[in-house]
Structure formats: C-alpha cells, structure tokens
Design an enzyme around this catalytic site. Sequence first.
Site, mmCIF file in Angstrom:
data_model
loop_
_atom_site.group_PDB
_atom_site.id
_atom_site.type_symbol
_atom_site.label_atom_id
_atom_site.label_comp_id
_atom_site.label_asym_id
_atom_site.label_seq_id
_atom_site.Cartn_x
_atom_site.Cartn_y
_atom_site.Cartn_z
ATOM 1 N N TRP A 88 0.868 -1.178 0.000
ATOM 2 C CA TRP A 88 0.000 0.000 0.000
ATOM 3 C C TRP A 88 0.909 1.233 0.000
ATOM 4 O O TRP A 88 1.848 1.307 0.802
ATOM 5 C CB TRP A 88 -0.857 -0.060 1.264
ATOM 6 C CG TRP A 88 -1.833 1.048 1.445
ATOM 7 C CD1 TRP A 88 -2.709 1.546 0.516
ATOM 8 C CD2 TRP A 88 -2.070 1.782 2.662
ATOM 9 N NE1 TRP A 88 -3.467 2.534 1.081
ATOM 10 C CE2 TRP A 88 -3.099 2.699 2.383
ATOM 11 C CE3 TRP A 88 -1.524 1.747 3.933
ATOM 12 C CZ2 TRP A 88 -3.593 3.572 3.355
ATOM 13 C CZ3 TRP A 88 -2.010 2.609 4.896
ATOM 14 C CH2 TRP A 88 -3.033 3.517 4.616
ATOM 15 N N LYS A 141 -13.040 -0.646 6.314
ATOM 16 C CA LYS A 141 -13.573 -1.521 5.265
ATOM 17 C C LYS A 141 -14.642 -2.463 5.808
ATOM 18 O O LYS A 141 -15.702 -2.598 5.229
ATOM 19 C CB LYS A 141 -12.455 -2.357 4.636
ATOM 20 C CG LYS A 141 -11.149 -1.642 4.455
ATOM 21 C CD LYS A 141 -11.096 -0.771 3.236
ATOM 22 C CE LYS A 141 -9.875 0.132 3.302
ATOM 23 N NZ LYS A 141 -9.498 0.754 2.074
ATOM 24 N N ASP A 158 -0.506 -5.420 9.850
ATOM 25 C CA ASP A 158 -1.517 -4.487 9.353
ATOM 26 C C ASP A 158 -2.776 -5.307 9.085
ATOM 27 O O ASP A 158 -2.756 -6.233 8.268
ATOM 28 C CB ASP A 158 -0.991 -3.825 8.064
ATOM 29 C CG ASP A 158 -1.943 -2.750 7.551
ATOM 30 O OD1 ASP A 158 -3.098 -2.711 8.014
ATOM 31 O OD2 ASP A 158 -1.539 -1.953 6.680
HETATM 32 C C1 LIG Z 1 -3.250 -2.184 3.742
HETATM 33 C C2 LIG Z 1 -3.938 -1.039 4.392
HETATM 34 N N1 LIG Z 1 -3.584 -0.687 5.612
HETATM 35 C C3 LIG Z 1 -4.157 0.333 6.254
HETATM 36 C C4 LIG Z 1 -5.150 1.067 5.655
HETATM 37 C C5 LIG Z 1 -5.691 2.241 6.416
HETATM 38 O O1 LIG Z 1 -7.009 2.264 6.629
HETATM 39 P P1 LIG Z 1 -7.741 3.510 7.271
HETATM 40 O O2 LIG Z 1 -8.567 4.089 6.188
HETATM 41 O O3 LIG Z 1 -8.550 2.908 8.355
HETATM 42 O O4 LIG Z 1 -6.756 4.476 7.783
HETATM 43 C C6 LIG Z 1 -5.567 0.741 4.370
HETATM 44 C C7 LIG Z 1 -6.581 1.527 3.681
HETATM 45 O O5 LIG Z 1 -6.765 1.495 2.499
HETATM 46 C C8 LIG Z 1 -4.948 -0.350 3.722
HETATM 47 O O6 LIG Z 1 -5.298 -0.727 2.505
#
Ligand SMILES: Cc1ncc(COP(=O)(O)O)c(C=O)c1O
Length: 404
Positions: free
Chosen positions: A137, A253, A218
Amino acid sequence: MFETTPLNPPDAIFGLIEEFKKDPRKDKVNLSVGVYQDEAGTTPIMKCVGNAEKVLLEQAGSKSYLPIDGIPGYNGLIGNLILGDELCPVSTQPVRSTSIHSATAQTPGGTAALRVAGDLMKQNLGSKTIWMSNLTWANHTQIYSAVELEIKNYDYLDDRGTGLDFGKMMSSLDSAQPGDALLLHTVCHNPTGVDLGREQWQQLTELILDKALFPIFDFAYQGFGDDIESDAFPIRNFCTQGGEAFICNSFSKNFGLYAERVGGITAVTSSADSAKAILSQIKRVIRASYSNPPLHGAAIVNKVLGDQTMRSDWVTELASMRDRIKQLRSEFVRLVNSIIPDGDYEYVNHQRGMFSYSGLSRDQAERLKSEYGIYALRSGRINIAGLNSSNIKRVCTAIAEVMK
Ligand SMILES: Cc1ncc(COP(=O)(O)O)c(C=O)c1O
C-alpha cells in the site's frame, strides 16, 4: 516564507479519484478507489451501522473528550475480535492477561495506528529499519519515511506478478537484523490480493522468532478473506508461540466506516508490565499528535460488537460483501477467459479481498483510463468490488483489449 515550498504531487489514489469525478463520460468505471461498492455502484452504510446509530441517537450522550486511548470497552472488544476468546476474552481492563498480555488504544483508522507503531519502533524499541513487501500500500512507504525508519523491501510476487513467491520472500529476509520491524499484511494484501497460506505463515513465524524481528501486523481487511476468525490466524498463531507484536487494525472496510476514522493499535507483549509500559508510550505519542481519538465511529463499533444480535447481523452482512466479491472474481475470470481463451486468468480467483493485481502494466492502465474511462491504479491494482452486472462485460472486454 511559503514562496520556497515545492508543490507536492497529488496522492496517487486520491488524485485519481479527483480525475474520475471530473471525467464527463457516462459509462466511466472507478476500479481505483479502495472502498467497497455494492451492485448499484454505491458505498452503502451497513445496516448494522445504521441500527447502532439509531440507538446511539436515542441515548443521552456527550461530546466531551474521550480518554487519550479511547473508549475503554471498545478497546477490550477490539482485543477480543483480533486475538479471539482464548487469548483475549472481552474485558474493560487496559491490560488483558491470559497466556499472552495485550493492550489496545483506539486510533483514527488504521493509518494512525500504523503511524503510532512507527513512532514507537523508532523512539522506544530502537528499530532503525522496517521491511515491507515489494509492492505494498503506497501509504506504508510515506508513513515509515515520515518517522525516519529506513525502508527495505522483501520480495513478494512471482515472476508473472500475480502469485506469491514464498521462497524468494524468505530469502530476501535473510539479511534482516534483530530488532528490525517487519510489516505484514495479515490478510487480503493490498494492492495484490496475494496472501500467504497457513503453512507459510508458520514458517514465517519461525523466521521472525529466530531472527528476533518485530512484526507489525496491518489488519485492515479482517473478514474479507475467509471469515473473521480464520483471517486472524497469522496473528493468533504468532502470538500463541510467544511472539510480541503490534497489530494495527481498521474498521474502515469491514464496517464501511471510512469517513469516521476508526481503528486501533494493539500491543501483544510477554508480560503484563511491558503491556502497561507500552500502552503508556502509545498514549504519549497519541497525546503529542492528535491528542485523543474521535468518538462517533468507535461508539458505533462498540455498540455493534458489544451486542450479540447486532454483532451477528454484522458478521452476516460482512459475509455477503465477501461472497459478492468472490462471485465477481469468478465472473471476471469466466468473461476474460471467454475473450482470450488461451490466457490464464485463474489467479484472480486465488487472490483475496477487494483488490486484484491484474497484471496490467502502467501503460495498459493508462490506456484503460484514456480510451475506455476505466480507472485502475497505475500499479495495475483493480478493485473487484467496483464491478457490477452492468459494467463487468465492458470492463473485461476493455482489459482483454489492452492486454492483447
Ligand atoms: C493495507 C492497508 N492498511 C491500512 C489502511 C488504512 O485504513 P484507514 O482508512 O482505516 O486508515 C488501508 C486503507 O486502504 C490499507 O489498505
């Protein structure tokens, strides 16, 4: 003073969203954004969330500050959701002790949890380096550059770029040093959808323990892989064997609470004293950055997870989102295979979660956008949940066309 400030390029994902909004084509399709979309192409408010909000509205409330580490009950519920009944029964205690010890703080989304973990790795735990998968990401790189950890990559994908090369992954971690942080996508790897199997997680657990690495799990997609419990396997398996870790989870999500900014950081430690100490450091970092977390999203999750009926409604709703994505994957493979019969697109069925690493090159993704109004990330990531019965044929035809 500001005259010398250089212009920063727009965020890769949010920049595309802006471009998509401005695109006048009626049949445009957004497969770039990382949010769940239903058959109507909207990102709905989940029923369980709406129901919890009604209850919250009826209860006398207050908008006073939350504690630095958030709603105490919520933190216990998150610990339980991630670690399970055996390792972490529901409790309002700041430190929960069974065969393992853990402490959780509420954070504004998974992003803040990852950042707090990074600050602590650097400031308290003495890490200088963080390892992340080659392709990850995009924000991972930004977050850990911001805390000035040196970023190293471990190999992840096979030569075709659509499946895992576990051997290569393990060999590239050979040079990791004790105390290095290791960032792991627990389930539904973003951007590829390519995950490790249970046997591979066990081998990785042994490597982490042997080399005394420090994992940051994560956990942004719990429930999008197989189910809520099975998706937590990599974490529970690691912690059961005495591993210490940070777990950064997000409810963006799996509760559809993107805009409410709700998640948490959990530390699993080898003693109750260290859990207490690390929680105090987590609170120090939070106080100095955003002071304390927002209320509304966490109050919703607290309500749903704390109520048997609402929780089981949530589990069912989440399962239907997961099943819809799986059906779309198999329909995608069927359609693309019918257009390119000698191609092999079965990998899309093996990838998990919302995203698929389609194998599209940067140029092909660009062509999809300019010629067909279909927005994929430049990395080739597509959001499978952005497909629906009215656009899937057109998308598959266009993808097959640019891939020829
Ligand atoms: C792999 C990953 N980690 C963390 C996050 C962070 O999510 P948040 O929107 O809750 O900050 C995302 C969001 O797209 C993600 O895809």
